[in-house]
Design a protein around this motif. Structure first.
Motif, mmCIF file in Angstrom:
data_model
loop_
_atom_site.group_PDB
_atom_site.id
_atom_site.type_symbol
_atom_site.label_atom_id
_atom_site.label_comp_id
_atom_site.label_asym_id
_atom_site.label_seq_id
_atom_site.Cartn_x
_atom_site.Cartn_y
_atom_site.Cartn_z
ATOM 1 N N THR A 105 0.847 -1.196 0.000
ATOM 2 C CA THR A 105 0.000 0.000 0.000
ATOM 3 C C THR A 105 0.881 1.244 0.000
ATOM 4 O O THR A 105 0.402 2.343 -0.181
ATOM 5 C CB THR A 105 -0.901 0.039 1.254
ATOM 6 N N ASP A 106 2.176 1.033 0.198
ATOM 7 C CA ASP A 106 3.112 2.141 0.310
ATOM 8 C C ASP A 106 4.051 2.086 -0.881
ATOM 9 O O ASP A 106 4.936 1.243 -0.968
ATOM 10 C CB ASP A 106 3.890 1.980 1.628
ATOM 11 N N THR A 107 3.859 3.004 -1.849
ATOM 12 C CA THR A 107 4.648 2.962 -3.087
ATOM 13 C C THR A 107 6.141 3.116 -2.842
ATOM 14 O O THR A 107 6.944 2.628 -3.631
ATOM 15 C CB THR A 107 4.264 4.113 -4.057
ATOM 16 N N ARG A 108 6.495 3.787 -1.743
ATOM 17 C CA ARG A 108 7.913 4.079 -1.520
ATOM 18 C C ARG A 108 8.754 2.811 -1.351
ATOM 19 O O ARG A 108 9.914 2.782 -1.707
ATOM 20 C CB ARG A 108 8.080 4.966 -0.284
ATOM 21 N N ILE A 109 8.135 1.757 -0.781
ATOM 22 C CA ILE A 109 8.935 0.550 -0.556
ATOM 23 C C ILE A 109 8.653 -0.541 -1.590
ATOM 24 O O ILE A 109 9.316 -1.571 -1.613
ATOM 25 C CB ILE A 109 8.693 -0.027 0.863
ATOM 26 N N LEU A 110 7.680 -0.276 -2.483
ATOM 27 C CA LEU A 110 7.206 -1.350 -3.369
ATOM 28 C C LEU A 110 8.286 -1.884 -4.305
ATOM 29 O O LEU A 110 8.553 -3.092 -4.352
ATOM 30 C CB LEU A 110 5.984 -0.851 -4.158
ATOM 31 N N LEU A 111 8.926 -0.976 -5.063
ATOM 32 C CA LEU A 111 9.882 -1.440 -6.080
ATOM 33 C C LEU A 111 11.120 -2.069 -5.452
ATOM 34 O O LEU A 111 11.638 -3.075 -5.937
ATOM 35 C CB LEU A 111 10.280 -0.299 -7.015
ATOM 36 N N GLU A 112 11.532 -1.483 -4.352
ATOM 37 C CA GLU A 112 12.677 -2.018 -3.625
ATOM 38 C C GLU A 112 12.409 -3.464 -3.181
ATOM 39 O O GLU A 112 13.247 -4.363 -3.325
ATOM 40 C CB GLU A 112 12.900 -1.113 -2.407
ATOM 41 N N LYS A 113 11.195 -3.698 -2.679
ATOM 42 C CA LYS A 113 10.865 -5.036 -2.202
ATOM 43 C C LYS A 113 10.689 -6.014 -3.356
ATOM 44 O O LYS A 113 11.029 -7.192 -3.250
ATOM 45 C CB LYS A 113 9.598 -4.989 -1.332
ATOM 46 N N ALA A 114 10.133 -5.526 -4.448
ATOM 47 C CA ALA A 114 9.968 -6.385 -5.627
ATOM 48 C C ALA A 114 11.339 -6.819 -6.141
ATOM 49 O O ALA A 114 11.567 -7.986 -6.477
ATOM 50 C CB ALA A 114 9.191 -5.636 -6.709
ATOM 51 N N ASP A 115 12.251 -5.877 -6.192
ATOM 52 C CA ASP A 115 13.595 -6.156 -6.683
ATOM 53 C C ASP A 115 14.320 -7.153 -5.778
ATOM 54 O O ASP A 115 15.010 -8.061 -6.241
ATOM 55 C CB ASP A 115 14.367 -4.830 -6.760
ATOM 56 N N MET A 116 14.118 -6.975 -4.467
ATOM 57 C CA MET A 116 14.727 -7.881 -3.493
ATOM 58 C C MET A 116 14.206 -9.311 -3.704
ATOM 59 O O MET A 116 14.974 -10.276 -3.685
ATOM 60 C CB MET A 116 14.343 -7.385 -2.090
ATOM 61 N N ALA A 117 12.913 -9.439 -3.916
ATOM 62 C CA ALA A 117 12.307 -10.758 -4.135
ATOM 63 C C ALA A 117 12.866 -11.410 -5.389
ATOM 64 O O ALA A 117 13.173 -12.610 -5.422
ATOM 65 C CB ALA A 117 10.787 -10.625 -4.241
ATOM 66 N N LEU A 118 13.021 -10.604 -6.440
ATOM 67 C CA LEU A 118 13.540 -11.115 -7.716
ATOM 68 C C LEU A 118 14.910 -11.736 -7.527
ATOM 69 O O LEU A 118 15.174 -12.855 -7.980
ATOM 70 C CB LEU A 118 13.637 -9.953 -8.710
ATOM 71 N N ARG A 119 15.785 -11.006 -6.829
ATOM 72 C CA ARG A 119 17.157 -11.455 -6.695
ATOM 73 C C ARG A 119 17.291 -12.604 -5.698
ATOM 74 O O ARG A 119 17.942 -13.592 -5.942
ATOM 75 C CB ARG A 119 18.055 -10.279 -6.308
ATOM 76 N N ARG A 120 16.611 -12.457 -4.564
ATOM 77 C CA ARG A 120 16.790 -13.459 -3.522
ATOM 78 C C ARG A 120 16.284 -14.831 -3.963
ATOM 79 O O ARG A 120 16.894 -15.849 -3.646
ATOM 80 C CB ARG A 120 16.071 -13.024 -2.240
ATOM 81 N N TYR A 121 15.186 -14.848 -4.673
ATOM 82 C CA TYR A 121 14.576 -16.144 -5.002
ATOM 83 C C TYR A 121 14.786 -16.553 -6.442
ATOM 84 O O TYR A 121 14.193 -17.519 -6.889
ATOM 85 C CB TYR A 121 13.088 -16.124 -4.659
ATOM 86 N N ASN A 122 15.558 -15.736 -7.160
ATOM 87 C CA ASN A 122 15.844 -16.132 -8.522
ATOM 88 C C ASN A 122 14.548 -16.258 -9.340
ATOM 89 O O ASN A 122 14.404 -17.166 -10.153
ATOM 90 C CB ASN A 122 16.610 -17.464 -8.475
ATOM 91 N N MET A 123 13.603 -15.376 -9.066
ATOM 92 C CA MET A 123 12.384 -15.320 -9.876
ATOM 93 C C MET A 123 12.737 -14.813 -11.276
ATOM 94 O O MET A 123 13.705 -14.068 -11.447
ATOM 95 C CB MET A 123 11.382 -14.315 -9.261
ATOM 96 N N HIS A 124 11.955 -15.202 -12.262
ATOM 97 C CA HIS A 124 12.174 -14.656 -13.593
ATOM 98 C C HIS A 124 11.524 -13.291 -13.727
ATOM 99 O O HIS A 124 11.917 -12.481 -14.560
ATOM 100 C CB HIS A 124 11.644 -15.628 -14.647
ATOM 101 N N MET A 125 10.516 -13.052 -12.902
ATOM 102 C CA MET A 125 9.765 -11.811 -13.017
ATOM 103 C C MET A 125 9.022 -11.585 -11.701
ATOM 104 O O MET A 125 8.510 -12.534 -11.113
ATOM 105 C CB MET A 125 8.747 -12.021 -14.140
ATOM 106 N N VAL A 126 8.994 -10.318 -11.255
ATOM 107 C CA VAL A 126 8.118 -9.976 -10.130
ATOM 108 C C VAL A 126 7.180 -8.877 -10.617
ATOM 109 O O VAL A 126 7.622 -7.888 -11.223
ATOM 110 C CB VAL A 126 8.917 -9.494 -8.899
ATOM 111 N N VAL A 127 5.890 -9.071 -10.402
ATOM 112 C CA VAL A 127 4.915 -8.047 -10.783
ATOM 113 C C VAL A 127 4.595 -7.233 -9.527
ATOM 114 O O VAL A 127 4.066 -7.765 -8.554
ATOM 115 C CB VAL A 127 3.630 -8.675 -11.362
#
Lengths: 325, 325
Positions: free
Chosen positions: A249-271
């Motif tokens: 709900t807080d845009t300020r942390i959204l992209l940072e957290k999405a990026d963290m998820a991508l790298r940590r879990y080796n996702m191909h994509m985070v929406v």
């Protein structure tokens, strides 16, 4: 619209933690039937493959999971999700030629039904003579579309629907689904749009009876659901194309957290999506950068899922081409 | 199947506590429209009265309420209730000549639909030519019954449906309903079958954004929802016939708690039910003693609500006859 139990932990989750979670979970009802359905469905897709080109199969997860607070459950914690994202995405995946395993929360949105009101049977039909029902003219097109397209997908063998309610059911069925899709290799995709609980009460520490309300405020200590995404990528679905979701709900942390998820879990994509604008736009985060996808506002009923699935399908194609068979 | 926030406190709730609850609640959407619907519906019942005998009106509450844990709500606590009790009872009240205000949780069971599967539109219809839908023969009778009887009640002006989700919506609409029914005197009934939350997070102390999951276990302190039943009986519905429900999973404390609720809040009746046997039998607790009511097992599809509503209607008749006009 969230897979946050998959995405924002600090430490790696150990295998023993995950094992403990599954051991303490109440056994899945109809486990044998679910396995059989999955085996049949995935097997049929291999048979259908034409001209040497294998059918692609996507598992779409949709809606929120619940966390019981009592063993004989009266109260539970729920994650808000209408299931609209998963249902709409399922339609576009089917249109793009995918077979879809729709793993959905009971009672949430169903594919092809987004233009219908709540309780469509009671609200879209008339019964003028108490002997037959007929669709109200204003809903005729939407009802035929919903029933017809849904039925075509089910009887055509391109849509398998599996319902869940609790986090325990969700994770157990997701694991079974991943196992059943393993042989599809890079033709398999996981589109993890369900809003998965982050916190739960471990089954063995749960109170048996209804919590009594007479004794003042209620203090609850909830444990973190073990983050499963590492083990999901490593063991359950090592070759599949994997997309997770990040809702904030807080845009300020959204992209940072999405990026963290991508790298940590080796996702191909985070929406990444923000609660208040999630029907207008999402941000696709990949290793090569991020990209905003917006719904086509010039088109009546244009949904953000249409361009989103288009991008995903084309990324999946590249992934298949570049994967070792 | 529970109205426990109404029933098991130790101290009386003060008026200021209740006022504070309503002041802190987010404002009810569509408040003006709801008031207008109630006014029209109740007014119509008075017009319909024939031969000097006023129509009886019952407000049936049904399904569970939610308690948001965040202002921009992603997570919430929910009370389990399919809404089956309220929906089935509504049918029997209509059959007995009552007008029914059905105050229900969005997405829960609807009157006349209990024999239908989940997602009845998708599961009971076929679309053989992609131009028309038709009911599957095995569901024909149930679908005609559901649509026909529901429509007859709505268009006949004997059924008004008002949906809620949160405890804030529920209590605000219940209050409006009580106000609108005040002039009906003893002809009014409240059948409070909804599973109302006992604990909540006061709106002003609620976190604005989604609770983050990275920082270990989650400790929640929930406040008790103020017990409203005293003020309900005294101020909101002083002359109506009032029935509350008590659901427990532990039979040992069930009757004691039902009896306590009866005396403390001056209820006319408390329906006690145990989670695992609630579809088979209930215990009606009144000032003159208690009585077990069981479903008629010799009858196909016999429901416990049928004899239950029969007893209630006859107790309500006695109440009307003995009330001062």
């Amino acid at each position: 619209m969230d897979a946050s139990n998959f995405s924002d932990d600090i430490q790696e989750t150990s295998n023993s933690e995950i094992e403990a979670f599954f051991c303490s979970a109440p056994p899945l009802k109809d486990a044998a039937e679910i396995k059989m359905k999955l085996k049949d469905f995935v097997g049929r897709q291999s048979l259908h493959s034409e001209s040497g080109k294998a059918t692609r199969v996507v598992c779409v997860t949709s809606g929120g999971t619940t966390v019981p607070l009592e063993q004989r459950c009266v109260r539970y914690i729920d994650n808000f999700s209408s299931g609209h994202r998963g249902a709409a995405s399922t339609e576009y995946f089917l249109k793009a030629g995918y077979a879809v395993i729709f793993l959905y929360r009971r009672g949430t949105c169903q594919p092809f039904c987004s233009s219908l009101p709540d309780d469509p049977l009671l609200n879209c039909f008339d019964c003028p003579d108490m002997r037959n029902v007929q669709v109200q003219p204003s809903y005729a097109e939407d009802v035929v579309n919903a029933v017809g397209r849904h039925q075509a997908a089910i009887t055509g063998g391109t849509l398998l629907k599996l319902p869940f309610t609790t986090i325990f059911e969700y994770l157990q069925i997701l694991k079974e689904t991943a196992v059943s899709m393993k042989d599809l290799g890079s033709n398999a995709m996981f589109y993890l749009a369900a809003a998965v609980s982050d916190f739960y009460v471990p089954w063995e520490t749960m109170t048996e009876h209804k919590i009594q309300s007479r004794s003042g405020p209620l203090d609850l200590r909830l444990a973190q659901v073990p983050k499963m995404l590492s083990v999901f990528r490593k063991d359950w679905a090592p070759r599949a194309f994997c997309i997770s979701f990040k809702l904030e709900t807080d845009t300020r942390i959204l992209l940072e957290k999405a990026d963290m998820a991508l790298r940590r879990y080796n996702m191909h994509m985070v929406v990444a999506n923000e609660l208040s604008t999630r029907k207008e736009e999402v941000v696709i985060v990949t290793a090569s950068g991020s990209k905003i996808v917006r719904r086509d506002m010039t088109k009546a009923g244009g949904e953000v899922e249409e361009p989103l699935i288009e991008v995903i399908v084309s990324e999946h194609s590249i992934y298949i081409e570049t994967s070792t068979p």
